[in-house]
Write a protein that holds these residues in place. Structure first.
Motif, PDB file in Angstrom:
ATOM      1  N   VAL A   1       8.181-100.837  -1.497  1.00 34.62           N
ATOM      2  CA  VAL A   1       7.849-100.718  -0.079  1.00 34.62           C
ATOM      3  C   VAL A   1       7.177-101.989   0.426  1.00 34.62           C
ATOM      4  CG1 VAL A   1       6.380 -99.504   1.580  1.00 34.62           C
ATOM      5  CG2 VAL A   1       7.696 -98.207  -0.103  1.00 34.62           C
ATOM      6  N   ARG A   2       6.321-102.587  -0.382  1.00 30.92           N
ATOM      7  CA  ARG A   2       5.630-103.804   0.037  1.00 30.92           C
ATOM      8  C   ARG A   2       6.560-105.018   0.116  1.00 30.92           C
ATOM      9  NH1 ARG A   2       2.045-100.388  -1.389  1.00 30.92           N
ATOM     10  NH2 ARG A   2      -0.162-100.587  -0.805  1.00 30.92           N
ATOM     11  N   MET A   3       7.648-104.987  -0.647  1.00 27.83           N
ATOM     12  CA  MET A   3       8.570-106.114  -0.639  1.00 27.83           C
ATOM     13  C   MET A   3       9.766-105.907   0.283  1.00 27.83           C
ATOM     14  SD  MET A   3       8.484-107.329  -4.617  1.00 27.83           S
ATOM     15  CE  MET A   3       9.070-108.962  -4.202  1.00 27.83           C
TER      16      MET A   3
ATOM     17  N   SER B   1       8.071-117.491  -7.270  1.00 33.41           N
ATOM     18  CA  SER B   1       7.045-116.760  -6.536  1.00 33.41           C
ATOM     19  C   SER B   1       7.274-115.254  -6.615  1.00 33.41           C
ATOM     20  CB  SER B   1       7.033-117.223  -5.076  1.00 33.41           C
ATOM     21  OG  SER B   1       6.128-116.467  -4.309  1.00 33.41           O
ATOM     22  N   ASN B   2       8.524-114.815  -6.390  1.00 32.48           N
ATOM     23  CA  ASN B   2       8.822-113.380  -6.394  1.00 32.48           C
ATOM     24  C   ASN B   2       8.544-112.731  -7.742  1.00 32.48           C
ATOM     25  OD1 ASN B   2       9.485-113.118  -3.761  1.00 32.48           O
ATOM     26  ND2 ASN B   2      11.675-112.889  -4.068  1.00 32.48           N
ATOM     27  N   PHE B   3       8.815-113.461  -8.813  1.00 36.13           N
ATOM     28  CA  PHE B   3       8.570-112.920 -10.156  1.00 36.13           C
ATOM     29  C   PHE B   3       7.112-112.504 -10.302  1.00 36.13           C
ATOM     30  CE2 PHE B   3       7.331-113.581 -14.609  1.00 36.13           C
ATOM     31  CZ  PHE B   3       8.254-112.775 -15.262  1.00 36.13           C
ATOM     32  N   TRP B   4       6.205-113.356  -9.818  1.00 35.53           N
ATOM     33  CA  TRP B   4       4.779-113.060  -9.975  1.00 35.53           C
ATOM     34  C   TRP B   4       4.260-112.119  -8.900  1.00 35.53           C
ATOM     35  CZ3 TRP B   4       2.881-113.653 -14.467  1.00 35.53           C
ATOM     36  CH2 TRP B   4       3.441-114.602 -15.315  1.00 35.53           C
ATOM     37  N   ILE B   5       4.928-112.050  -7.765  1.00 39.47           N
ATOM     38  CA  ILE B   5       4.538-111.061  -6.756  1.00 39.47           C
ATOM     39  C   ILE B   5       4.745-109.649  -7.289  1.00 39.47           C
ATOM     40  CG2 ILE B   5       5.181-110.078  -4.518  1.00 39.47           C
ATOM     41  CD1 ILE B   5       5.751-112.927  -3.552  1.00 39.47           C
ATOM     42  N   GLN B   6       5.915-109.414  -7.903  1.00 41.08           N
ATOM     43  CA  GLN B   6       6.191-108.094  -8.468  1.00 41.08           C
ATOM     44  C   GLN B   6       5.177-107.728  -9.551  1.00 41.08           C
ATOM     45  OE1 GLN B   6      10.367-107.056  -9.329  1.00 41.08           O
ATOM     46  NE2 GLN B   6      10.909-109.038  -8.440  1.00 41.08           N
ATOM     47  N   LEU B   7       4.881-108.682 -10.437  1.00 41.23           N
ATOM     48  CA  LEU B   7       3.916-108.410 -11.497  1.00 41.23           C
ATOM     49  C   LEU B   7       2.506-108.237 -10.931  1.00 41.23           C
ATOM     50  CD1 LEU B   7       5.109-110.782 -14.363  1.00 41.23           C
ATOM     51  CD2 LEU B   7       5.377-108.304 -14.184  1.00 41.23           C
ATOM     52  N   TYR B   8       2.178-108.979  -9.887  1.00 41.39           N
ATOM     53  CA  TYR B   8       0.862-108.844  -9.255  1.00 41.39           C
ATOM     54  C   TYR B   8       0.679-107.427  -8.725  1.00 41.39           C
ATOM     55  CZ  TYR B   8      -2.764-109.324  -5.676  1.00 41.39           C
ATOM     56  OH  TYR B   8      -3.882-109.143  -4.891  1.00 41.39           O
TER      57      TYR B   8
ATOM     58  N   SER C   1      -8.778-107.426  -2.258  1.00 40.49           N
ATOM     59  CA  SER C   1      -9.384-106.333  -1.487  1.00 40.49           C
ATOM     60  C   SER C   1      -8.922-106.304  -0.034  1.00 40.49           C
ATOM     61  CB  SER C   1     -10.906-106.465  -1.524  1.00 40.49           C
ATOM     62  OG  SER C   1     -11.319-107.709  -0.968  1.00 40.49           O
ATOM     63  N   SER C   2      -8.216-107.338   0.392  1.00 44.37           N
ATOM     64  CA  SER C   2      -7.764-107.401   1.780  1.00 44.37           C
ATOM     65  C   SER C   2      -6.582-106.458   1.994  1.00 44.37           C
ATOM     66  CB  SER C   2      -7.356-108.824   2.143  1.00 44.37           C
ATOM     67  OG  SER C   2      -6.238-109.223   1.356  1.00 44.37           O
ATOM     68  N   PRO C   3      -6.344-106.023   3.238  1.00 48.70           N
ATOM     69  CA  PRO C   3      -5.189-105.148   3.504  1.00 48.70           C
ATOM     70  C   PRO C   3      -3.871-105.889   3.297  1.00 48.70           C
ATOM     71  CG  PRO C   3      -6.226-105.815   5.562  1.00 48.70           C
ATOM     72  CD  PRO C   3      -7.131-106.285   4.452  1.00 48.70           C
ATOM     73  N   TYR C   4      -2.848-105.118   3.046  1.00 51.17           N
ATOM     74  CA  TYR C   4      -1.515-105.673   2.819  1.00 51.17           C
ATOM     75  C   TYR C   4      -1.056-106.530   3.986  1.00 51.17           C
ATOM     76  CZ  TYR C   4       3.626-105.518   2.906  1.00 51.17           C
ATOM     77  OH  TYR C   4       4.962-105.830   3.008  1.00 51.17           O
ATOM     78  N   TRP C   5      -1.445-106.171   5.205  1.00 52.27           N
ATOM     79  CA  TRP C   5      -0.987-106.858   6.411  1.00 52.27           C
ATOM     80  C   TRP C   5      -1.560-108.268   6.525  1.00 52.27           C
ATOM     81  CZ3 TRP C   5       2.761-103.915   7.869  1.00 52.27           C
ATOM     82  CH2 TRP C   5       2.680-102.539   7.641  1.00 52.27           C
ATOM     83  N   ALA C   6      -2.624-108.562   5.780  1.00 49.78           N
ATOM     84  CA  ALA C   6      -3.257-109.876   5.897  1.00 49.78           C
ATOM     85  C   ALA C   6      -2.496-110.948   5.122  1.00 49.78           C
ATOM     86  CB  ALA C   6      -4.699-109.809   5.411  1.00 49.78           C
ATOM     87  N   PHE C   7      -2.003-110.617   3.933  1.00 54.57           N
ATOM     88  CA  PHE C   7      -1.333-111.611   3.087  1.00 54.57           C
ATOM     89  C   PHE C   7       0.076-111.179   2.681  1.00 54.57           C
ATOM     90  CE2 PHE C   7      -5.856-112.403   2.479  1.00 54.57           C
ATOM     91  CZ  PHE C   7      -5.924-113.786   2.573  1.00 54.57           C
ATOM     92  N   GLY C   8       0.198-109.973   2.137  1.00 53.50           N
ATOM     93  CA  GLY C   8       1.473-109.525   1.591  1.00 53.50           C
ATOM     94  C   GLY C   8       2.578-109.409   2.621  1.00 53.50           C
TER      95      GLY C   8
ATOM     96  N   VAL D   1       2.090-119.849  -0.682  1.00 55.31           N
ATOM     97  CA  VAL D   1       0.681-120.178  -0.429  1.00 55.31           C
ATOM     98  C   VAL D   1      -0.123-118.931  -0.101  1.00 55.31           C
ATOM     99  CG1 VAL D   1      -0.882-121.340   1.180  1.00 55.31           C
ATOM    100  CG2 VAL D   1       1.076-122.567   0.248  1.00 55.31           C
ATOM    101  N   LEU D   2       0.470-118.015   0.672  1.00 56.66           N
ATOM    102  CA  LEU D   2      -0.261-116.799   1.041  1.00 56.66           C
ATOM    103  C   LEU D   2      -0.675-116.003  -0.191  1.00 56.66           C
ATOM    104  CD1 LEU D   2       1.763-115.675   4.182  1.00 56.66           C
ATOM    105  CD2 LEU D   2      -0.632-116.399   4.110  1.00 56.66           C
ATOM    106  N   PHE D   3       0.181-115.976  -1.206  1.00 55.36           N
ATOM    107  CA  PHE D   3      -0.202-115.291  -2.442  1.00 55.36           C
ATOM    108  C   PHE D   3      -1.105-116.169  -3.316  1.00 55.36           C
ATOM    109  CE2 PHE D   3       2.870-112.044  -1.455  1.00 55.36           C
ATOM    110  CZ  PHE D   3       2.336-110.907  -2.074  1.00 55.36           C
ATOM    111  N   ALA D   4      -1.061-117.475  -3.093  1.00 52.38           N
ATOM    112  CA  ALA D   4      -1.939-118.364  -3.850  1.00 52.38           C
ATOM    113  C   ALA D   4      -3.393-118.247  -3.396  1.00 52.38           C
ATOM    114  CB  ALA D   4      -1.470-119.814  -3.707  1.00 52.38           C
TER     115      ALA D   4
END
Length: 546
Positions: free
Chosen positions: A351-353, A330-337, A400-407, A392-395
């Protein structure tokens, strides 16, 4: 009340009748030993994450194609994961402090070398040599902690602190690596300079703090070189194929990929059978006069180790493997996302991670506080479910949503499974293993996390590529946008990123199911009052089946 079980090898039990550990060190010395081992974990993890966040910059400066960038990270994991068992055995036999010091010197030398490379091949090779040093350091550190601290609250704190080194190292590598890559003139090279300095500092602490090695209690100190060759070569081939299969000329149908995968699996299977045979020979009363005595040294890894605690040793290995498939996949694709899909800078990605790593430290503090009173099923089962939920949250993420909603919530909860599993799992393994098996058992546990990383990244990459190809084909059949010609249209790869995360989620759920199946109603793995008698129990050649 603790129960006991035979190790399955009466002669080895007699050998293990030496004390479980050296006299408990003073408070100050205990703090320094724990700090040194934890710093070793920080150095190991930061070496991976600092390079990971710098991949786009390294690719641009050295002209490395995107599909080859993963080897900068994978080369380190390849050697560090595949050599753990071998170096764990050497540490148990010839001295954990020796293994720690030599590993640190080796790691410092090749980390510095990475800073001066000017091409992809050299960097990949040096990263692989870096991993050799880490393979010597980590099992030695686990053995040092198990040897220095008998079952007690201090041991629980020591292993929880050591496990906290992983998120701290990841945060440090991510934060400092991202900042140095973006803000310094040397960009990604600065991260290797810093890592070299940290490794040298850890080396100095190890020389001062770690107790002198005591002679091994094993009567037969020969090394199973054939077993070491089989398991190392087999794992190297498997991990290489996992990393190369998707980018080979004909992907997984490429002939050399198929051949190497078959060879790797066969070598690992032969290793298991060979270890089983050696264990039987060593257990025989006539082994000293048998015709094959010269050719049958003690096994590198007892197969019976996997059956201990009614098979729960094997279960904790499976849980570690699946959890790391989920977490690192999951983390591998979060960074690339963040960097490739949202086009954020390395610093903004870091900062996001960052909440993930802060939570990781807090998780391990929590483990140290509750591991002696909370059933392990809550740590293993609850943690793996939360890590799966983070995927799941990243799935289902909406860009367009704010970082606080999913990330943000994903960064908070995704680390629970990895940290709870590593802390509780390390304690469980240390309790199950005999005194002269501590580094080997710790190496097995860490090997499963490394293999989980390789498998998780590979499987999610396969899924990502398949969905990305489908999306690209669909775009090629669409009419051109009014503002751009058809050939300049770019597919929206969000479904590919989401599919990779769903795959990581599946691994997390499998880990949770395994934990519930084997550890439900099991009890605690931390220190209990009856563990005060563990030295006496161990001197009789038995184990507490925690």
């Amino acid at each position: 009340m603790s129960t006991e079980y035979d190790s399955g090898d009466e002669k080895q039990v007699q050998v293990a009748s030496a004390p479980l550990s050296s006299p408990t060190p003073s408070t100050i010395r205990s703090i320094v030993i724990i700090a040194t081992s934890t710093m070793a974990m920080i150095v190991n993890t930061s070496n991976a994450t600092s390079a990971s966040i710098a991949l786009p910059t390294i690719g641009r400066e050295l002209g490395i194609p995107e599909n080859q960038l993963q080897w900068i990270v994978s080369a380190y994991s390849l050697t560090s994961g595949c050599l753990l068992l071998f170096f764990g055995r050497l540490a148990d036999l010839h001295g954990r402090k020796k293994a720690f010091i030599v590993g640190m010197i080796w790691l410092a030398a090749f980390t510095l070398g990475c800073a001066f490379t000017n091409d992809a091949l050299t960097l990949d090779i040096l990263r692989a040599f870096q991993g050799v040093g880490a393979a010597a350091i980590i099992p030695a550190s686990i053995g040092i902690l198990a040897h220095s601290f008998p079952p007690s609250r201090t041991r629980s704190i020591a292993f929880a602190t050591f496990a906290a080194g992983a998120p701290v190292g990841a945060a440090f590598g991510m934060a400092i690596g991202g900042a140095l890559t973006q803000l310094t003139a040397k960009t990604w090279r600065s991260t290797f300079y810093l890592s070299t300095g940290l490794t040298v500092l850890c080396l100095i602490l190890g020389l001062v703090a770690i107790d002198r090695d005591q002679p091994s209690t094993e009567q037969d100190k020969r090394v199973d070189w054939l077993g070491a060759l089989l398991v190392t070569a087999g794992l190297v081939l498997i991990v290489f194929v996992l990393g190369q299969g998707e980018i080979a000329p004909h992907a997984w149908s490429t002939p050399y990929i198929i051949v190497l995968l078959i060879l790797g699996v066969c070598m690992v299977v032969l290793f298991v059978f060979w270890q089983h045979y050696l264990e039987k020979v060593q257990a025989s009363d006539t082994k000293s006069t048998g015709p094959y005595a010269f050719l049958t040294p003690p096994p590198l890894m007892k197969v019976s180790l996997w059956y201990r605690a009614n098979g729960r040793f094997a279960a904790i290995m499976a849980i570690a493997f699946l959890t790391w498939c989920c977490f690192l996949g999951s983390n591998f694709w979060i960074q690339l996302y963040y960097q490739e899909y949202l086009h954020l800078t390395p610093v903004l990605t870091m900062v996001r991670m960052l909440p993930m790593f802060i939570t990781g430290v807090l998780c391990n503090i929590a483990v140290a506080l509750v591991v002696n009173r909370l059933s392990v099923i809550y740590l293993l089962g609850g943690g793996t479910i939360l890590t799966a939920a983070g995927a799941v949250l990243f799935a289902v993420i909406i860009p367009s949503s704010p970082y606080w909603a999913f990330g943000f919530p994903a960064a908070i909860i995704s680390v629970f499974g990895a940290d709870f599993t590593f802390s509780a799992g390390s304690l469980f393994v240390a309790r199950v293993a005999l005194p002269h098996e501590q580094s080997v058992a710790g190496a097995l546990f860490t090997t499963m996390t490394q293999l989980g990383t390789a498998v998780g990244v590979t499987v999610t990459t396969v899924v990502f590529d398949k969905i990305a190809q489908r999306e690209t084909r669909q775009v090629s059949f669409l009419p051109p946008r009014p503002s751009a010609p058809a050939q300049n249209q770019v597919a929206d790869l969000l479904p590919a990123y989401q599919a990779a995360q769903w795959t990581a989620f599946a691994f997390g759920i499998l880990a949770a199911v395994t934990a519930l199946a084997f550890f439900r109603g099991f009890g605690i793995v931390g220190h209990r009052k009856e563990d005060e008698d563990d030295k006496t129990v161990t001197s009789s050649g038995k184990h507490p089946e925690v």
